[in-house]
Write a protein that holds these residues in place. Sequence first.
Motif, PDB file in Angstrom:
ATOM      1  N   LEU A   1      50.536  18.481  31.839  1.00 25.38           N
ATOM      2  CA  LEU A   1      51.077  17.999  30.569  1.00 25.38           C
ATOM      3  C   LEU A   1      52.242  18.864  30.122  1.00 25.38           C
ATOM      4  O   LEU A   1      53.295  18.360  29.699  1.00 25.38           O
ATOM      5  CB  LEU A   1      49.979  18.005  29.502  1.00 25.38           C
ATOM      6  CG  LEU A   1      50.447  17.767  28.062  1.00 25.38           C
ATOM      7  CD1 LEU A   1      51.080  16.390  27.911  1.00 25.38           C
ATOM      8  CD2 LEU A   1      49.295  17.946  27.074  1.00 25.38           C
TER       9      LEU A   1
ATOM     10  N   LYS B   1      54.148  13.875  35.955  1.00 26.12           N
ATOM     11  CA  LYS B   1      53.610  12.857  35.051  1.00 26.12           C
ATOM     12  C   LYS B   1      52.691  11.905  35.800  1.00 26.12           C
ATOM     13  O   LYS B   1      51.582  11.584  35.324  1.00 26.12           O
ATOM     14  CB  LYS B   1      54.758  12.077  34.409  1.00 26.12           C
ATOM     15  CG  LYS B   1      54.305  10.853  33.612  1.00 26.12           C
ATOM     16  CD  LYS B   1      55.487  10.010  33.160  1.00 26.12           C
ATOM     17  CE  LYS B   1      55.028   8.724  32.474  1.00 26.12           C
ATOM     18  NZ  LYS B   1      56.187   7.882  32.080  1.00 26.12           N
TER      19      LYS B   1
ATOM     20  N   LEU C   1      46.070  14.793  24.860  1.00 27.35           N
ATOM     21  CA  LEU C   1      46.421  13.722  25.793  1.00 27.35           C
ATOM     22  C   LEU C   1      46.220  12.349  25.157  1.00 27.35           C
ATOM     23  O   LEU C   1      47.033  11.436  25.348  1.00 27.35           O
ATOM     24  CB  LEU C   1      45.583  13.842  27.063  1.00 27.35           C
ATOM     25  CG  LEU C   1      45.958  14.971  28.017  1.00 27.35           C
ATOM     26  CD1 LEU C   1      44.912  15.120  29.119  1.00 27.35           C
ATOM     27  CD2 LEU C   1      47.335  14.744  28.632  1.00 27.35           C
TER      28      LEU C   1
END
Length: 904
Positions: A711, A723, A780
Amino acid sequence: MKSPFSFTRRSFVKNSMIAAGLPLSSSIDFSKENQSVFVPEPNAVSLAWLDKQVSPFFRGTTWGTPWAKGLHKKGTEFTLKSNGNDIPTQTWPLAFWPDGSLKWTAHAISKNEKLADNIQLKVGTPVKPTVSLKIQEGADSIKIDTGKIQCEINKKGQTLITSLQRDGQLIAQNGKLVLSVQDNVEAGETFKIDTFEGKIDKVSIEQSGDIRAVVKIEGSHQNTASKSLLPFVLRLYFYAEAESIRMIHTIIYDGDENKDFIKGLGIRFSVPMKEALYDRHIRFVGENSGVFTEAVQGLSGLRRDAGRTALDAQIGGKSVTQLPDNVLKNIQYIPAFGDYTLYQGSPDAFDIQKRTKAGHSWIQSAFGGRASGTGYFGTPKGGIAFGIRNFWQSFPAQIDIKNAHTEQGEVTLWFWAPKSPAMDLRFYHDGMGEDTHEKQYSALDITYEDYEPEFGRPFGVARTSEVQIWVLAETPSGENLVEIAKQIQEPALLVASPEYLAQVGIFGSAFSVPEKTASAKKQAIENQLDFYFDYYKKQIDQRRWYGFWNFGDVMHSYDNDRHVWKYDVGGFAWDNSELSTDLWLWYYFLRTGRNDVFRMAEAMTRHTGEVDVHHIGRFSPLGSRHNVQHWGCSAKQLRISTAANRRFYYYLTADERVGDLMREQVNADRTLRTIIPGRKIGQKAPESDPKGELASVSFGTDWGALSAAWLTEWERTENQQVKAKLLNSMRTIAEQAHGFLTGGAIMELATGKFRQEDAKKLSVSHLSAVFGLAEICAELIDVVDMPIFEKAWLQYCQLYNGTAEEQIAALGESLKKLNLEQGHARLTAFVAKRSKNAELGKRAWKEFYGGEGGIKKPSIQIKKLVGPTVLNPVEEGIAISTNGVAQWGLAAMQCLAFAGNELE
């Protein structure tokens, strides 16, 4: 008078949405509405000095500021205002939201007469500095001119800094890294000492701007036989119009700890001396603003009076312009003391000695407690001030001035003092016959130490030190040198308010600010949070948790019988981030803004990111679990090296070294192929993997750390490959029959995809969510729109502390008795917030106050102990362990943030 940080939640959201062109119904969720505050201008962020005010010796700082999602697009310019005046500012992005908008920006400013308070950062074209940095890169060197000083940096060889000049006058030269290594430390045996100097492998300009520049020098230390030891990274920081250079110095231990004993480690400069011996000045700053003040050739105390004018000039650091004949005619008989040393051998005592020159006796000059590690060497026409940050805290440290009586003096700043015994990094016991996993497991049962032969070596651990060099035009007054020392020890930093940080949507929104009119229950929690921090702050000093390898860490568990922390008991000694001590401190800082909390969290980040992690070698980049020695435990795990613990400091300061540490973790999954975390309890490497393309990864401590690294790298660089790995891993965890409750699976290293496990598999560990997983998953879910992942995580959060009936209904069987219920109350509170379920919020508080697996009866009472019960007076808390306090603190802060309304 209203706070400079004041604004209302409603005005903040409204102004932010208008600036971003977003509808007011956009889903930014702020948990607090009771802050009655004010923003002078829309779309502006108020900032304040961490230490409440800026010193007159402020020369530059860099800080990070977060922004709400979608608010500012990439390339947005920012300007800084102080009392309405424009302050030249250099800006660059630190992180991006998934939509490409700015999440964090870094900003640098230098000395400015208009810089005071009422500071605001806002969108706008920054003004240019009156004097800009000038950087000239050639084939062999880099030259940097701040407008006040000029520095030439070599690109090869063993002289790193060729020269330091001020207004064209040479002040210092031949800047080198120095290392002494002893081959034996056993008493009564012979030994020899070898000397090394840092050799440059690579030099790069990391940043080049009008206000701030950063040069990175990489290399290793080399002796005359071309043996290399201790790789290093040295970063040099320059600010426009500053006469100082900040240095961040990192070494990695790659020696054989059984024969490579570090005797001295430091950085050295030569200082040309042209003035008369009586016009050469030595200064050391001690403690409580005390300054040791002497000249190489003293004029006071003589049988013949040098005169008031001459004496006042010398003591004040000014040029002596006249001396009486009866002094001048015999001046050659006044001893010239050319060598001085300040030695901090413990956290409580320093001494200063001097001698005329090599081959003659040292004269004891002064004693004291805790020196600031700052000094000056030069003449009324120029010299260098210098200082090692956290000097006494990182003992043994030393500063040497030599040959001050010659034309070429020398200053050495020793991070490890050569006057101290050589550094001994050998393992502290012989293994006690623990040659099988069964025996090692038995030892774990008695001392909590996880031992395995060859796993307790220090190979690959690192240590970072900080230095400042000031190139001055004259000898500073004592008052000015004390101010310089303060700047070195507590560098200026701008920070946004806790209210702003809590509302902008960072770090999973896992914190709120203390309410000004809190209920009795909430106030009791606030009081307990304050107590626990203050207690550990005092314990650090009372227990002397200091030293080159130790500063920044705290101890794990307490021995009530001996009235000491278990410093010598296996896995109960140094904490090494166990159960997220780092996160506890950082979230506590975010919600309070306290400078002492920041300094403690900063020291912990430096320590746990460097000393507790292997940066090279077979264990790289894993960290070491808690032990008597920081690197001693055989459990090498991502839960210790996790980027989750470093992100706060990086984003608040833009520190490049911490950025390196987080980037080290991006490919840490590859090490899990050979260093399998659960190898002693049955975890095995993937079968049929001849090319090394797979790894066995737990969904808790392993993936929690990997996801934090991925992240962070994605939001820092927008790297699409990273990613993809992150999103693939999230999706394939969620696609498991029981999601996170599956426990772990085989992961493809190239893609991050997890292979499907048996649908019947259920595996839950009480440790899975207490090393940053809860906080990273919260972030997230805020960052990535993936409903299947959110559903899987919320299921874990709700069922972990759920009833057996709830677990059986969802999973077909119960999860049996799980530990750390109190710490997991924050997971229940998170579900309550996401599902808007007040009953779950109430359940979270019931779990929190129940205290199972945590602290059942928090107390703010302490017992004061004195001799002969203890060696030194200390305070003892009630039922305090670092595990318990860290988890209690995180649960308290997150329950307040996620389910605060349900507390009553």
